[in-house]
Design an enzyme around this catalytic site. Sequence first.
Site, PDB file in Angstrom:
ATOM      1  N   ALA A  68      -0.093  -1.509  -3.905  1.00 31.90           N
ATOM      2  CA  ALA A  68       0.943  -0.914  -4.742  1.00 31.90           C
ATOM      3  C   ALA A  68       1.082   0.537  -4.297  1.00 31.90           C
ATOM      4  O   ALA A  68       0.152   1.098  -3.713  1.00 31.90           O
ATOM      5  CB  ALA A  68       0.532  -1.001  -6.198  1.00 31.90           C
ATOM      6  N   GLY A 113      -2.383  -4.537  -4.160  1.00 31.76           N
ATOM      7  CA  GLY A 113      -1.203  -5.333  -4.498  1.00 31.76           C
ATOM      8  C   GLY A 113      -0.739  -6.199  -3.332  1.00 31.76           C
ATOM      9  O   GLY A 113      -0.108  -7.247  -3.544  1.00 31.76           O
ATOM     10  N   GLU A 116      -2.834  -9.211  -3.478  1.00 35.64           N
ATOM     11  CA  GLU A 116      -2.375  -9.976  -4.647  1.00 35.64           C
ATOM     12  C   GLU A 116      -1.077 -10.719  -4.338  1.00 35.64           C
ATOM     13  O   GLU A 116      -0.887 -11.869  -4.740  1.00 35.64           O
ATOM     14  CB  GLU A 116      -2.179  -9.023  -5.836  1.00 35.64           C
ATOM     15  CG  GLU A 116      -3.506  -8.450  -6.332  1.00 35.64           C
ATOM     16  CD  GLU A 116      -3.332  -7.394  -7.410  1.00 35.64           C
ATOM     17  OE1 GLU A 116      -2.708  -6.351  -7.130  1.00 35.64           O
ATOM     18  OE2 GLU A 116      -3.815  -7.617  -8.538  1.00 35.64           O
ATOM     19  N   GLU A 136      -9.069  -1.275  -5.352  1.00 38.79           N
ATOM     20  CA  GLU A 136      -8.614  -0.488  -6.505  1.00 38.79           C
ATOM     21  C   GLU A 136      -9.696   0.372  -7.123  1.00 38.79           C
ATOM     22  O   GLU A 136      -9.416   1.459  -7.639  1.00 38.79           O
ATOM     23  CB  GLU A 136      -8.021  -1.419  -7.588  1.00 38.79           C
ATOM     24  CG  GLU A 136      -6.667  -2.003  -7.244  1.00 38.79           C
ATOM     25  CD  GLU A 136      -6.721  -3.272  -6.418  1.00 38.79           C
ATOM     26  OE1 GLU A 136      -7.815  -3.634  -5.926  1.00 38.79           O
ATOM     27  OE2 GLU A 136      -5.682  -3.911  -6.245  1.00 38.79           O
TER      28      GLU A 136
HETATM   29  N1  DAK Z   1       0.709   3.666  -1.390  1.00 38.95           N
HETATM   30  C1  DAK Z   1       1.484   4.674  -0.920  1.00 38.95           C
HETATM   31  N2  DAK Z   1       1.437   5.102   0.364  1.00 38.95           N
HETATM   32  C2  DAK Z   1       0.570   4.483   1.192  1.00 38.95           C
HETATM   33  C3  DAK Z   1      -0.288   3.436   0.774  1.00 38.95           C
HETATM   34  C4  DAK Z   1      -0.184   3.022  -0.596  1.00 38.95           C
HETATM   35  N3  DAK Z   1      -0.926   2.018  -1.084  1.00 38.95           N
HETATM   36  N4  DAK Z   1      -1.039   3.049   1.819  1.00 38.95           N
HETATM   37  C5  DAK Z   1      -0.686   3.834   2.856  1.00 38.95           C
HETATM   38  N5  DAK Z   1       0.295   4.692   2.492  1.00 38.95           N
HETATM   39  C6  DAK Z   1       0.954   5.697   3.312  1.00 38.95           C
HETATM   40  C7  DAK Z   1       0.020   6.865   3.584  1.00 38.95           C
HETATM   41  O1  DAK Z   1       0.055   7.775   2.495  1.00 38.95           O
HETATM   42  C8  DAK Z   1       0.638   7.428   4.840  1.00 38.95           C
HETATM   43  O2  DAK Z   1       1.798   8.164   4.495  1.00 38.95           O
HETATM   44  P1  DAK Z   1       2.042   9.673   5.051  1.00 38.95           P
HETATM   45  O3  DAK Z   1       0.837  10.443   4.678  1.00 38.95           O
HETATM   46  O4  DAK Z   1       2.194   9.450   6.545  1.00 38.95           O
HETATM   47  O5  DAK Z   1       3.297  10.102   4.351  1.00 38.95           O
HETATM   48  C9  DAK Z   1       1.117   6.195   5.584  1.00 38.95           C
HETATM   49  O6  DAK Z   1       1.211   5.158   4.605  1.00 38.95           O
HETATM   50  C10 DAK Z   1       0.166   5.722   6.655  1.00 38.95           C
HETATM   51  O7  DAK Z   1      -1.117   5.576   6.090  1.00 38.95           O
HETATM   52  P2  DAK Z   1      -2.429   6.240   6.716  1.00 38.95           P
HETATM   53  O8  DAK Z   1      -2.110   7.490   7.462  1.00 38.95           O
HETATM   54  O9  DAK Z   1      -3.440   6.320   5.626  1.00 38.95           O
HETATM   55  O10 DAK Z   1      -2.855   5.131   7.782  1.00 38.95           O
HETATM   56  P3  DAK Z   1      -4.303   4.813   8.332  1.00 38.95           P
HETATM   57  O11 DAK Z   1      -4.125   3.899   9.495  1.00 38.95           O
HETATM   58  O12 DAK Z   1      -5.090   6.090   8.547  1.00 38.95           O
HETATM   59  O13 DAK Z   1      -5.030   4.020   7.148  1.00 38.95           O
HETATM   60  C11 DAK Z   1      -5.159   2.363   5.362  1.00 38.95           C
HETATM   61  C12 DAK Z   1      -4.535   2.767   6.744  1.00 38.95           C
HETATM   62  C13 DAK Z   1      -4.457   1.105   4.899  1.00 38.95           C
HETATM   63  C14 DAK Z   1      -6.640   2.086   5.538  1.00 38.95           C
HETATM   64  C15 DAK Z   1      -4.937   3.558   4.392  1.00 38.95           C
HETATM   65  O14 DAK Z   1      -3.559   3.916   4.413  1.00 38.95           O
HETATM   66  C16 DAK Z   1      -5.319   3.225   3.006  1.00 38.95           C
HETATM   67  O15 DAK Z   1      -6.514   3.228   2.659  1.00 38.95           O
HETATM   68  N6  DAK Z   1      -4.318   2.979   2.180  1.00 38.95           N
HETATM   69  C17 DAK Z   1      -4.508   2.771   0.786  1.00 38.95           C
HETATM   70  C18 DAK Z   1      -5.094   1.428   0.510  1.00 38.95           C
HETATM   71  C19 DAK Z   1      -5.168   1.227  -0.939  1.00 38.95           C
HETATM   72  O16 DAK Z   1      -6.046   1.828  -1.601  1.00 38.95           O
HETATM   73  N7  DAK Z   1      -4.202   0.517  -1.449  1.00 38.95           N
HETATM   74  C20 DAK Z   1      -3.911   0.515  -2.848  1.00 38.95           C
HETATM   75  C21 DAK Z   1      -4.795  -0.383  -3.577  1.00 38.95           C
HETATM   76  S1  DAK Z   1      -4.512  -0.173  -5.254  1.00 38.95           S
HETATM   77  C22 DAK Z   1      -1.121  -1.230 -11.422  1.00 38.95           C
HETATM   78  C23 DAK Z   1      -0.635  -2.332 -10.759  1.00 38.95           C
HETATM   79  C24 DAK Z   1      -1.162  -2.682  -9.552  1.00 38.95           C
HETATM   80  C25 DAK Z   1      -2.140  -1.931  -8.979  1.00 38.95           C
HETATM   81  C26 DAK Z   1      -2.609  -0.847  -9.652  1.00 38.95           C
HETATM   82  C27 DAK Z   1      -2.130  -0.492 -10.864  1.00 38.95           C
HETATM   83  N8  DAK Z   1      -0.564  -0.812 -12.687  1.00 38.95           N
HETATM   84  C28 DAK Z   1       0.507  -1.562 -13.186  1.00 38.95           C
HETATM   85  C29 DAK Z   1      -0.815   0.475 -13.199  1.00 38.95           C
HETATM   86  C30 DAK Z   1      -2.589  -2.185  -7.681  1.00 38.95           C
HETATM   87  C31 DAK Z   1      -2.956  -1.106  -6.998  1.00 38.95           C
HETATM   88  C32 DAK Z   1      -3.250  -1.191  -5.620  1.00 38.95           C
HETATM   89  O17 DAK Z   1      -2.682  -1.900  -4.837  1.00 38.95           O
END
Ligand code: DAK
Length: 261
Positions: A68, A113, A116, A136
């Site tokens: 997400a 997400g 999911e 998360e």
């Molecule tokens: N959201 C927004 N931007 C994201 C993103 C995300 N989930 N994942 C990556 N990006 C963006 C980065 O910010 C970066 O943007 P800029 O800084 O260039 O503007 C760009 O994509 C490239 O990412 P990286 O530079 O980080 O790329 P790397 O190769 O270094 O790393 C990575 C790739 C996938 C390992 C890393 O980007 C990463 O750890 N990303 C986040 C993974 C993550 O934690 N995903 C979210 C999980 S939480 C809810 C409903 C649902 C959920 C929560 C609450 N409610 C209703 C409240 C579910 C939440 C989730 O999905």
Amino acid sequence: MEYQNLAIKNEDNILVVTLNRPKALNALNKQTMDELAHFFGEDETPKQLAIKGIVVTGAGEKAFVAGADIKEFLGMDAEAGSRLSRRGNDIMFLIERFPKPVIAAVNGFALGGGCELAMACHIRIAGEKARFGQPEVNLGIIPGYGGTQRLIQHVGKGKAMELAMTADMIGAEEAKALGLANHVVPVGEEVNKAKEIINKIAKKAPIAIAKVIECTNAYFTDCVNGFETEINSFGALTGSADFVEGASAFVEKRRAAFKGK
Ligand code: DAK
């Protein structure tokens, strides 16, 4: 609705839906979720008889969906959080209950997400570089689009607990060994493999396919008796024109021409 973040192509009557925000690793922002809700809910095109099924994939070489959109969560209060979680859950149910095969072609990161979303699809094809995870807890939250429930369905309770508590990412082969990915294919072949499976399914009777999806989902649905769902579905199919056609074709040693009736 004009889609901004979904790119949809009709390829030989298979709709390939590409989540198309590669600069944000295809993260699911509100707009994208609205578009998914529209595509799987209100859009009539995917429901047309000629459409054989749907492939969901991500743009670019790096990610299916990296979660997400974290940037949209900042500043959200508890009420807004549960509202969003409910909406996300509803959208995942639309996908899971879609009456035609929906296959995730996982071409890279499927995190949060994104994992999911992949789990809500009926089948998952993983490219060799695919990475799955529920990270998360790194952010101080838990999966909010059905992940705590569907991960158990796919990998079992112990492994689901481990993945969601450690935030570990797993690769394609491990995902397959755990039952999360159906197949592992070379990078770039994810969509082709998904299409191959949909083309195979398209040779079968469409209502029977819809009933397989309904009955399988019934097993996981509270207050629904899966055996009763099967009995009722079986009865309905026995009275269908396609059953007459399928059985007649077998007896006459010819290929069945199903009409979805
Ligand atoms: N959201 C927004 N931007 C994201 C993103 C995300 N989930 N994942 C990556 N990006 C963006 C980065 O910010 C970066 O943007 P800029 O800084 O260039 O503007 C760009 O994509 C490239 O990412 P990286 O530079 O980080 O790329 P790397 O190769 O270094 O790393 C990575 C790739 C996938 C390992 C890393 O980007 C990463 O750890 N990303 C986040 C993974 C993550 O934690 N995903 C979210 C999980 S939480 C809810 C409903 C649902 C959920 C929560 C609450 N409610 C209703 C409240 C579910 C939440 C989730 O999905």
